[in-house]
Design a protein around this motif. Structure first.
Motif, mmCIF file in Angstrom:
data_model
loop_
_atom_site.group_PDB
_atom_site.id
_atom_site.type_symbol
_atom_site.label_atom_id
_atom_site.label_comp_id
_atom_site.label_asym_id
_atom_site.label_seq_id
_atom_site.Cartn_x
_atom_site.Cartn_y
_atom_site.Cartn_z
ATOM 1 N N LEU A 152 0.883 -1.163 0.000
ATOM 2 C CA LEU A 152 0.000 0.000 0.000
ATOM 3 C C LEU A 152 0.917 1.209 0.000
ATOM 4 O O LEU A 152 1.611 1.476 0.989
ATOM 5 N N THR A 153 0.950 1.938 -1.128
ATOM 6 C CA THR A 153 1.997 2.945 -1.289
ATOM 7 C C THR A 153 1.435 4.179 -1.984
ATOM 8 O O THR A 153 0.267 4.232 -2.364
ATOM 9 N N GLY A 154 2.282 5.186 -2.135
ATOM 10 C CA GLY A 154 1.901 6.412 -2.814
ATOM 11 C C GLY A 154 2.093 7.623 -1.937
ATOM 12 O O GLY A 154 2.570 7.550 -0.797
ATOM 13 N N THR A 155 1.680 8.783 -2.457
ATOM 14 C CA THR A 155 1.802 10.047 -1.729
ATOM 15 C C THR A 155 0.442 10.659 -1.439
ATOM 16 O O THR A 155 0.362 11.802 -0.999
ATOM 17 N N GLY A 156 -0.636 9.915 -1.695
ATOM 18 C CA GLY A 156 -1.975 10.371 -1.370
ATOM 19 C C GLY A 156 -2.349 10.008 0.048
ATOM 20 O O GLY A 156 -1.505 9.977 0.951
ATOM 21 N N SER A 157 -3.628 9.700 0.263
ATOM 22 C CA SER A 157 -4.134 9.408 1.604
ATOM 23 C C SER A 157 -4.893 8.090 1.603
ATOM 24 O O SER A 157 -5.450 7.674 0.590
ATOM 25 N N VAL A 158 -4.914 7.459 2.771
ATOM 26 C CA VAL A 158 -5.666 6.238 2.988
ATOM 27 C C VAL A 158 -6.600 6.463 4.164
ATOM 28 O O VAL A 158 -6.183 6.984 5.213
#
Length: 335
Positions: free
Chosen positions: A125-131
Motif C-alpha cells: 500500500l503505497t503512494g503520496t496520497g491518503s488512505v
C-alpha cells in the motif's frame, strides 16, 4: 452494462468510460496478468452490483481515472496486480484478499468503507496520497508505505500486523486501530476511537489528543510537543507514555488507568490548565504518574491528581489554583 452469472476473462485492454458496470449474481471478472482495465466513468457507482454477489479479480493493471470519486463494490474485489488511484478517489466496499499493490497519487484518497479486506504478506500500500478506513476491517500484513499524506481511521478497524513507518500523520477520530508491530509516525492526531495493540508506537512530530482511548500493554513515545485539549476524556489504559518534550493539558480530564504509566522526564514540562476538578484521574484500576521534570499546575479551578500513584522526583509548581493529591507516592523532588 450487466455481467450476470458469467465469467469474463480480460487479457487485453478494456476502457470503462461511462455508466455503471454491474458484476452480479455470482459473476466473475478476471483482469488477467498483462491485462489493463481503465476506468474513467463519471458514475460514482462505477463497478457495483444490484443483485447478488459478484467478484472482480485484478491480476493485471487497473487504472482509476474516474471523473468523480467512485466505488468498486461488486461484493468481492481481489488485487494481486496493480491498482493506480490516479484522477479521483477510490472507495472499496466489500471483501477481498490482496497480495498486489495499491499506488495512491498525491491529493487522492483510497477509502476502505465496508467488509473485511486483508492485505496479505507481499502486498504493498503505497503512494503520496491518503488512505482512510471509514467502516471496513482492514488487516495490513504487507507493506504500509511511508510517504502517505495521511492515514486516517474514522470508523471500522485498522489492524497493522507487521508494524509500519509513516513519515506523515496518523489521524484517528473513530473505530479501532490495532498495532502489533513496532510503528513510527510523523504526527498523531486523535479525537476519538481506540488505539491499542502490543506494538510500541513512536511519534516523531506533534501529538494532538482531544478524545479517545490509548490502550494496550506497550509503549507510546512522543518525541515532540503534546497537546491535550477539548472537554472530552483522554484515556490512557494499560500503556506506558514516555514523554520526551513539553506537554500542554488545557481541557477535560486525563484518565490514567488500568496499570497505565505516564513518565514526564527530566527536562520536560507538563503544564496543566484544565477547568476540570478531576484533572488527572482514574475510573478503572490504578495508574501511575511519574514526574521527573517540571509539572506546572495552572488549572482554572481547584483540582486533583488522583490516578492511584503519583511520584515526584522533579518540580511541581502549584501556581494558579489549589492542588489536591490523592493516592500513594514517594517523592524526592520539590513542591
Amino acid at each position: 452494462k450487466i455481467l450476470s452469472a458469467r465469467t469474463w476473462n480480460n487479457n487485453g485492454i478494456t476502457n470503462h468510460t461511462a455508466g455503471r458496470l454491474r458484476v452480479e449474481a455470482s459473476s466473475t471478472l478476471n483482469n488477467a496478468v498483462g491485462g489493463t482495465f481503465n476506468v474513467s466513468t463519471g458514475n460514482s457507482a462505477a463497478i457495483t452490483t444490484f443483485s447478488g454477489t459478484g467478484t472482480f479479480n485484478n491480476a493485471g493493471t487497473l487504472n482509476w481515472d474516474t471523473t468523480v470519486a467512485a466505488t468498486i463494490d461488486p461484493g468481492n474485489f481481489n488485487n494481486t496486480g496493480l491498482v493506480n488511484v490516479n484522477a479521483n478517489n477510490l472507495t472499496l466496499n466489500g471483501a477481498g484478499t490482496d497480495t498486489g499493490t495499491y499506488d495512491v497519487d498525491a491529493t487522492r484518497t483510497l477509502m476502505f468503507s465496508s467488509g473485511t479486506r486483508t492485505l496479505a504478506a507481499g502486498s504493498n500500500l503505497t503512494g503520496t496520497g491518503s488512505v482512510t478506513v471509514s467502516g471496513a476491517t482492514l488487516n495490513v500484513n504487507g507493506t504500509l508505505g511511508s510517504n502517505f499524506a495521511a492515514v486516517s481511521v474514522t470508523g471500522g478497524s485498522l489492524n497493522v500486523g507487521a508494524g509500519a513507518t509513516l513519515n506523515g500523520p496518523l489521524n484517528l477520530s473513530g473505530g479501532t486501530t490495532t498495532l502489533s508491530g513496532l510503528t513510527s509516525v510523523g504526527t498523531l492526531t486523535m479525537s476519538g476511537g481506540v488505539l491499542t495493540g502490543t506494538g510500541n508506537l513512536t511519534v516523531a512530530g506533534a501529538f494532538d489528543w482531544s478524545g479517545g482511548t490509548i490502550s494496550g500493554a506497550s509503549q507510546l513515545t512522543t518525541q515532540s510537543t503534546s497537546t491535550l485539549s477539548t472537554t472530552a476524556d483522554k484515556t490512557l489504559s494499560g500503556r506506558t507514555w514516555n514523554i520526551q518534550a513539553d506537554t500542554t493539558f488545557s481541557a477535560g480530564r486525563f484518565r490514567v488507568e488500568g496499570s497505565a504509566t505516564v513518565n514526564n522526564p527530566s527536562g520536560a514540562t507538563f503544564t496543566v490548565s484544565t477547568g476540570s476538578t478531576a484533572a488527572i484521574t482514574t475510573f478503572s484500576g490504578t495508574g501511575t504518574f511519574n514526574n521527573a521534570g517540571t509539572l506546572n499546575w495552572d488549572t482554572t479551578v481547584a483540582a486533583t491528581i488522583d490516578p492511584g500513584n503519583f511520584t515526584n522526583t522533579g518540580l511541581v509548581n502549584v501556581n494558579a489554583n489549589n492542588l489536591t493529591l490523592n493516592g500513594a507516592g514517594t517523592d524526592t523532588g520539590t513542591y
